[in-house]
Design an enzyme around this catalytic site. Sequence first.
Site, PDB file in Angstrom:
ATOM      1  N   ASP A 126       0.702  -0.961  -0.074  1.00 53.65           N
ATOM      2  CA  ASP A 126      -0.107   0.180   0.267  1.00 53.65           C
ATOM      3  C   ASP A 126       1.052   1.269  -0.033  1.00 53.65           C
ATOM      4  OD1 ASP A 126      -2.008   1.526   0.905  1.00 53.65           O
ATOM      5  OD2 ASP A 126      -3.029   0.093   1.078  1.00 53.65           O
TER       6      ASP A 126
ATOM      7  N   VAL B   7       2.024   0.706  -5.966  1.00 56.37           N
ATOM      8  CA  VAL B   7       2.141  -0.472  -7.356  1.00 56.37           C
ATOM      9  C   VAL B   7       1.738  -0.142  -8.818  1.00 56.37           C
ATOM     10  CG1 VAL B   7       0.902  -2.156  -6.257  1.00 56.37           C
ATOM     11  CG2 VAL B   7      -0.678  -0.995  -7.626  1.00 56.37           C
TER      12      VAL B   7
ATOM     13  N   TYR C 172     -12.752   6.801 -12.767  1.00 53.37           N
ATOM     14  CA  TYR C 172     -12.566   5.721 -12.330  1.00 53.37           C
ATOM     15  C   TYR C 172     -13.196   4.479 -13.092  1.00 53.37           C
ATOM     16  CZ  TYR C 172     -14.108   2.723  -7.783  1.00 53.37           C
ATOM     17  OH  TYR C 172     -14.181   1.895  -7.163  1.00 53.37           O
TER      18      TYR C 172
END
Length: 329
Positions: free
Chosen positions: A44, A70, A158
């Site tokens: 995270d 990531v 999104y």
Amino acid sequence: MAVQGAVRSTRDIRRAVVTGGAGFLGSHLCEQLLDRGVEVVCLDNFLTGSPQNVLHLMEHPGFRLVRCDVTDYVHVPGPVDLVLHFASPASPLDYLKMPIETLKVGSLGTLHTLGLAKEKGARYLLASTSEVYGDPLQHPQREDYWGNVNPVGPRGVYDEAKRFSEALTTAYRTSQGIDTAIVRIFNTYGPRMRADDGRAIPAFVGQALSGRPLTVAGDGSQTRSICYVDDTVRGILALAFSSATGPMNIGNPDELSMLELARWIVRLTGSESEVGFIDLPVDDPKVRRPDTALAAEVLGWHPSVPSEEGLRRTVAWFAAQRDAAAQAG
Ligand code: NAD
């Protein structure tokens, strides 16, 4: 009954990577995996989550928290049997503030985590969303519905990131033989949501607990189907431990209007707050309800926590947080 998803035993999965594991859903997933005897590596970057959410797991010998973005790279030494890709801003307030980060974690983050699953020969589970259905023209939403999304509207960052991540996951399955699954999660609520993340339930609970007016968008007739976090996480892990591919809806078909939800929260908190109205956000979906027949058939999964009970537990958690903050400050 289970056709597509002969259930795997937990023995097949000894070590899992959870991206976004310090977030709301991710922290519950880490906890549940550890409870099942699975080692967890939580990746995270704390963009919208916090180490606080997994503080209670830090002493657990099977848990490791690694600060990592990531979208840059993903490297995990040692064997990995399962990758759960949950990293992404998820509330409208967050992804509207961080549109590029949202698109990057849905695209580059998905690419990198699929690469990790490929390198390790691991099963891969993508956290997708009911938002891939956009403002739906089919109700309730079944997995074979393609959706109604505006790619250049504000929510497109999104919705389209998740649609791209579904396409990428599918391509890794079909062209690279990776063992993948896609879960389409519907609105989930419960302890560890951020009070200020802009989602309706924490906002209404916070307003009701402090006696401020509740801010219902539009006329409050738009509907959502809300699922308590324990039910959602149980469904996600049932899919992860099966060999089903999805996409699969996980959510509670218990549909209610935003106005009903606001009035319910006022009642459960014993608050004297009024209900007020604010502008409806652009492209706000008018209705939302999962068809969960597939999850029932393949996984035998059904939500079991009634909304009133789930909301009661959530209100109690937010009230305890507020009391603890007042005592500390
Ligand atoms: P959250 O914001 O609480 O958690 C997301 C986590 O991802 C945070 O801890 C954040 O710091 C982390 N993160 C973001 N970008 C990252 C990056 N580049 N590298 C590493 N970590 C990163 O949100 P949530 O509600 O727990 O949602 C988790 C996942 O579930 C998301 O993918 C979301 O799209 C999906 N989902 C959630 C819901 C819901 O109702 N909560 C509904 C549908 C889908």
